[in-house]
Design a protein around this motif. Sequence first.
Motif, PDB file in Angstrom:
ATOM      1  N   LYS A 177      41.857  42.252  34.279  1.00 47.93           N
ATOM      2  CA  LYS A 177      40.523  42.068  34.839  1.00 47.93           C
ATOM      3  C   LYS A 177      39.483  42.701  33.923  1.00 47.93           C
ATOM      4  N   SER A 178      38.337  42.053  33.850  1.00 43.33           N
ATOM      5  CA  SER A 178      37.274  42.503  32.966  1.00 43.33           C
ATOM      6  C   SER A 178      36.161  43.148  33.785  1.00 43.33           C
ATOM      7  N   SER A 179      35.481  44.113  33.188  1.00 47.38           N
ATOM      8  CA  SER A 179      34.337  44.733  33.847  1.00 47.38           C
ATOM      9  C   SER A 179      33.046  44.005  33.497  1.00 47.38           C
ATOM     10  N   LEU A 180      33.138  42.873  32.774  1.00 45.53           N
ATOM     11  CA  LEU A 180      31.946  42.109  32.422  1.00 45.53           C
ATOM     12  C   LEU A 180      31.244  41.553  33.655  1.00 45.53           C
ATOM     13  N   VAL A 181      32.032  41.093  34.604  1.00 46.55           N
ATOM     14  CA  VAL A 181      31.477  40.528  35.830  1.00 46.55           C
ATOM     15  C   VAL A 181      32.338  40.950  37.009  1.00 46.55           C
ATOM     16  N   ASP A 182      31.717  41.017  38.182  1.00 47.96           N
ATOM     17  CA  ASP A 182      32.488  41.332  39.372  1.00 47.96           C
ATOM     18  C   ASP A 182      32.834  40.027  40.109  1.00 47.96           C
ATOM     19  N   LYS A 183      33.454  40.168  41.265  1.00 50.99           N
ATOM     20  CA  LYS A 183      33.916  39.009  42.033  1.00 50.99           C
ATOM     21  C   LYS A 183      32.752  38.084  42.404  1.00 50.99           C
ATOM     22  N   THR A 184      31.618  38.653  42.771  1.00 50.75           N
ATOM     23  CA  THR A 184      30.455  37.850  43.155  1.00 50.75           C
ATOM     24  C   THR A 184      29.882  37.107  41.953  1.00 50.75           C
ATOM     25  N   ASP A 185      29.766  37.802  40.806  1.00 52.15           N
ATOM     26  CA  ASP A 185      29.294  37.140  39.589  1.00 52.15           C
ATOM     27  C   ASP A 185      30.219  35.980  39.221  1.00 52.15           C
ATOM     28  N   ARG A 186      31.514  36.208  39.325  1.00 51.32           N
ATOM     29  CA  ARG A 186      32.489  35.166  39.012  1.00 51.32           C
ATOM     30  C   ARG A 186      32.287  33.957  39.923  1.00 51.32           C
ATOM     31  N   ALA A 187      32.052  34.195  41.201  1.00 51.35           N
ATOM     32  CA  ALA A 187      31.818  33.092  42.136  1.00 51.35           C
ATOM     33  C   ALA A 187      30.532  32.340  41.774  1.00 51.35           C
ATOM     34  N   ILE A 188      29.503  33.083  41.403  1.00 52.08           N
ATOM     35  CA  ILE A 188      28.238  32.452  40.984  1.00 52.08           C
ATOM     36  C   ILE A 188      28.466  31.599  39.733  1.00 52.08           C
ATOM     37  N   LEU A 189      29.182  32.146  38.768  1.00 56.64           N
ATOM     38  CA  LEU A 189      29.448  31.406  37.526  1.00 56.64           C
ATOM     39  C   LEU A 189      30.260  30.147  37.798  1.00 56.64           C
ATOM     40  N   THR A 190      31.220  30.234  38.686  1.00 54.53           N
ATOM     41  CA  THR A 190      32.028  29.068  39.036  1.00 54.53           C
ATOM     42  C   THR A 190      31.147  27.973  39.624  1.00 54.53           C
ATOM     43  N   LEU A 191      30.279  28.337  40.539  1.00 55.80           N
ATOM     44  CA  LEU A 191      29.382  27.355  41.163  1.00 55.80           C
ATOM     45  C   LEU A 191      28.410  26.753  40.147  1.00 55.80           C
ATOM     46  N   LEU A 192      27.862  27.592  39.269  1.00 58.27           N
ATOM     47  CA  LEU A 192      26.929  27.087  38.266  1.00 58.27           C
ATOM     48  C   LEU A 192      27.604  26.169  37.257  1.00 58.27           C
ATOM     49  N   GLN A 193      28.877  26.452  36.926  1.00 58.37           N
ATOM     50  CA  GLN A 193      29.591  25.567  36.006  1.00 58.37           C
ATOM     51  C   GLN A 193      29.863  24.209  36.647  1.00 58.37           C
ATOM     52  N   GLN A 194      29.987  24.178  37.957  1.00 54.13           N
ATOM     53  CA  GLN A 194      30.193  22.908  38.664  1.00 54.13           C
ATOM     54  C   GLN A 194      28.904  22.115  38.758  1.00 54.13           C
ATOM     55  N   ASN A 195      27.776  22.824  38.962  1.00 51.15           N
ATOM     56  CA  ASN A 195      26.482  22.151  39.091  1.00 51.15           C
ATOM     57  C   ASN A 195      25.370  23.175  38.888  1.00 51.15           C
ATOM     58  N   ALA A 196      24.771  23.168  37.701  1.00 45.90           N
ATOM     59  CA  ALA A 196      23.715  24.133  37.387  1.00 45.90           C
ATOM     60  C   ALA A 196      22.418  23.834  38.125  1.00 45.90           C
ATOM     61  N   GLU A 197      22.317  22.672  38.761  1.00 49.78           N
ATOM     62  CA  GLU A 197      21.116  22.324  39.517  1.00 49.78           C
ATOM     63  C   GLU A 197      21.211  22.709  40.991  1.00 49.78           C
ATOM     64  N   LYS A 198      22.352  23.271  41.367  1.00 53.65           N
ATOM     65  CA  LYS A 198      22.522  23.669  42.773  1.00 53.65           C
ATOM     66  C   LYS A 198      21.436  24.690  43.122  1.00 53.65           C
ATOM     67  N   PRO A 199      20.746  24.490  44.231  1.00 50.85           N
ATOM     68  CA  PRO A 199      19.690  25.436  44.629  1.00 50.85           C
ATOM     69  C   PRO A 199      20.231  26.862  44.802  1.00 50.85           C
ATOM     70  N   ILE A 200      19.431  27.819  44.391  1.00 52.75           N
ATOM     71  CA  ILE A 200      19.813  29.231  44.493  1.00 52.75           C
ATOM     72  C   ILE A 200      20.174  29.584  45.931  1.00 52.75           C
ATOM     73  N   ALA A 201      19.461  29.028  46.893  1.00 53.59           N
ATOM     74  CA  ALA A 201      19.748  29.333  48.307  1.00 53.59           C
ATOM     75  C   ALA A 201      21.177  28.919  48.672  1.00 53.59           C
ATOM     76  N   GLU A 202      21.646  27.777  48.165  1.00 53.22           N
ATOM     77  CA  GLU A 202      23.011  27.332  48.446  1.00 53.22           C
ATOM     78  C   GLU A 202      24.032  28.236  47.761  1.00 53.22           C
ATOM     79  N   ILE A 203      23.744  28.601  46.518  1.00 49.95           N
ATOM     80  CA  ILE A 203      24.652  29.506  45.795  1.00 49.95           C
ATOM     81  C   ILE A 203      24.737  30.831  46.536  1.00 49.95           C
TER      82      ILE A 203
END
Length: 157
Positions: free
Chosen positions: A2-28
């Motif tokens: 495991k890396s200290s670069l990102v935590d579990k929440t950051d990883r979830a955000i990155l996963t969602l953004l990689q799927q769709n970078a236009e997803k509204p922040i409120a949905e993320i």
Amino acid sequence: MKSSLVDKTDRAILTLLQQNAEKPIAEIAEQVGLTVTPCWRRIQKLEERGIISKRVTLLQGRALGLTMTVFVQVKAGRHDGKWLESFANHAASFDEVVECYRMSGEYDYLLKVLVTDMDCFDHFYKRLVNGLEFSDVTSSFAMEQIKYTTALPLNHL
């Protein structure tokens, strides 16, 4: 590991953004269990740290007529700094080259080239080899794309 670069929440955000970078922040924010402002701040920090480098629109090459993918392997004509720099600049100047890597092994460089057909590739090839000394250039034509993704694996974080 495991890396200290990102935590579990950051990883979830990155996963969602990689799927769709236009997803509204409120949905993320809702999907990762945050409110909008802290979610937006996390995204901004990921951008500031260079983890998110840019947001782009992905185009479908086939829909644009780019039906031929060619992997071009190059052996350097010389192994000195001037040749290496000249080749890097030369390869980067072609729109058809969508990826270029300096490699270990038998070949020094690998280019991924997208073109419409064999005539276009022949035109590209002639421009590529013009003006630079090569030891060898060989091309392989992709017959079928089995997997393609721009999403980076995050399971190691």
